[in-house]
Scaffold this active site. Structure first.
Site, short mmCIF file in Angstrom:
data_model
loop_
_atom_site.label_atom_id
_atom_site.label_comp_id
_atom_site.label_asym_id
_atom_site.label_seq_id
_atom_site.Cartn_x
_atom_site.Cartn_y
_atom_site.Cartn_z
N SER A 116 0.91 -1.24 -0.03
CA SER A 116 0.06 -0.04 -0.03
C SER A 116 0.71 1.26 -0.28
CB SER A 116 -0.79 -0.07 1.21
OG SER A 116 -1.98 0.77 1.16
N ASP A 250 -9.33 -6.28 -4.00
CA ASP A 250 -9.11 -5.05 -3.22
C ASP A 250 -9.79 -4.17 -3.06
OD1 ASP A 250 -7.42 -2.90 -2.31
OD2 ASP A 250 -5.41 -3.82 -3.03
N HIS A 278 -7.13 -6.45 -0.08
CA HIS A 278 -6.07 -5.36 0.10
C HIS A 278 -4.86 -6.07 0.96
CE1 HIS A 278 -3.91 -1.66 -0.35
NE2 HIS A 278 -4.01 -1.26 1.00
#
Length: 336
Positions: A116, A250, A278
């Site tokens: 991320s 995600d 995610h």
């Protein structure tokens, strides 16, 4: 194992390191305490967590990766057990922080695994310090386009810190839990990622932690979405072994960003975890470890060449020398 130990003896300043189990350690860099987990021995592998998270997110996979690698997982400044000053929480500053911690530890080069926001940090690290980057593994990475979860866009608005505080109140948490349960029952992607997202909220127990989170968030996201991109410089990864890992469901950074980054990064590999959200390394840690280990075994560390770097910059993304005139200032683009 002897050869791996010799590596530590030659360049490391970590002292004795457990072979498999991660150990939490601290170093002071620029006057701020930096926390990090470390395990194993061998070629260095640096794990960079996402926004609001900490090195604890990697705990399930560190022992397996540490069988053949020196694994270092820092808590970024403003996160986890690292200090949370009123400071620069930009992606570039985080890349500098990772570089400086590795310098203190005596690690000259490493493969970076970023999740991320941490993927954006890893990519920025490779851009700023290509001579210190051996490979990249980007997991649900930021920087692939403006699209991002509406929850993050909302938290980036004025009042975001107060909203985070509200989410921690017992009444609000009970109501949020009902909504999450309903979303999961309906099989929504956000419902799948919600438990991990609420875990991140729980890791922000006080106003100092929440302020650091908001400052980090606003450096990369506004009400329209992500404000930074890695796409304009992806061509510079030519010759840099790169693995992209994404969950097909995600809800934070859509899988379309994985395909977009794959197309923009010459020679990159793309691995989609069907049904995962995610946090694919939470959904299927065994597959994630085997995917990373296979990538490491099948690729050689990048070799950086100043002349090649200069030529890539000159020719640009399309391999053709760019214009020498002024750039059209009216054209707005995301950029770091």
């Amino acid at each position: 194992m002897t050869a791996s130990r010799n590596y530590l003896d030659r360049v490391g300043r970590l002292g004795p390191v457990p072979i498999r189990s991660p150990e939490l350690r601290f170093r002071v860099v620029h006057g701020y305490r930096r926390a990090f987990r470390v395990a194993g021995a061998g070629p260095p592998l640096v794990l960079v967590h996402g926004i609001g998270d900490s090195s604890a997110t990697w705990e399930k996979i560190i022992p397996s990766l540490a069988r053949d690698h020196l694994v270092i997982a820092p808590d970024l400044l403003g996160h986890g057990l690292s200090d949370k000053p009123r400071a620069d929480y930009s992606v570039a500053a985080y890349a500098n922080g990772v570089r400086d911690l590795l310098g203190v530890l005596g690690v000259p080069r490493a493969t970076l695994v970023g999740h991320s926001l941490g993927g954006g940090v890893a990519m920025q690290f490779a851009y700023q310090f290509p001579e210190r980057t051996e490979r990249l593994v980007l997991v649900g990475s930021g920087g692939g386009g403006p699209e991002v979860s509406a929850v993050l866009r909302m938290l980036a608005l004025p009042g975001g810190e107060a909203l985070l505080h509200l989410l921690r109140l017992p009444t609000a948490r009970w109501q949020t839990g009902l909504v999450v349960s309903a979303m999961r029952a309906m099989g929504t992607a956000l419902g799948q990622d919600a438990p991990d997202l609420l875990r991140v909220v729980d890791a922000l127990p006080d106003s100092v932690s929440r302020a650091a989170f908001i400052r980090s968030l606003r450096s990369v996201v506004d009400w329209r979405g992500q404000v930074i991109t890695m796409l304009d410089r992806c061509y510079l990864t030519q010759g840099m072994p790169t693995l992209l890992v994404w969950g097909s469901r995600d809800a934070v950074v859509p899988v379309a960003h994985g395909y977009r980054a794959h197309a923009a990064m010459p020679g990159s590999q793309l691995e989609i975890f069907e049904g995962a959200g995610h946090f694919p390394f939470h959904t299927d840690p065994a597959r994630f470890v085997s995917t990373v280990e296979r990538f490491l075994a099948e690729t050689q560390p990048a070799t950086w060449n100043l002349e090649q770097w200069r030529q890539l910059l000159r020719t640009g993304r399309n391999g053709v020398a760019g214009p020498t005139g002024p750039v059209d200032a009216a054209s707005e683009r995301n950029a770091t």
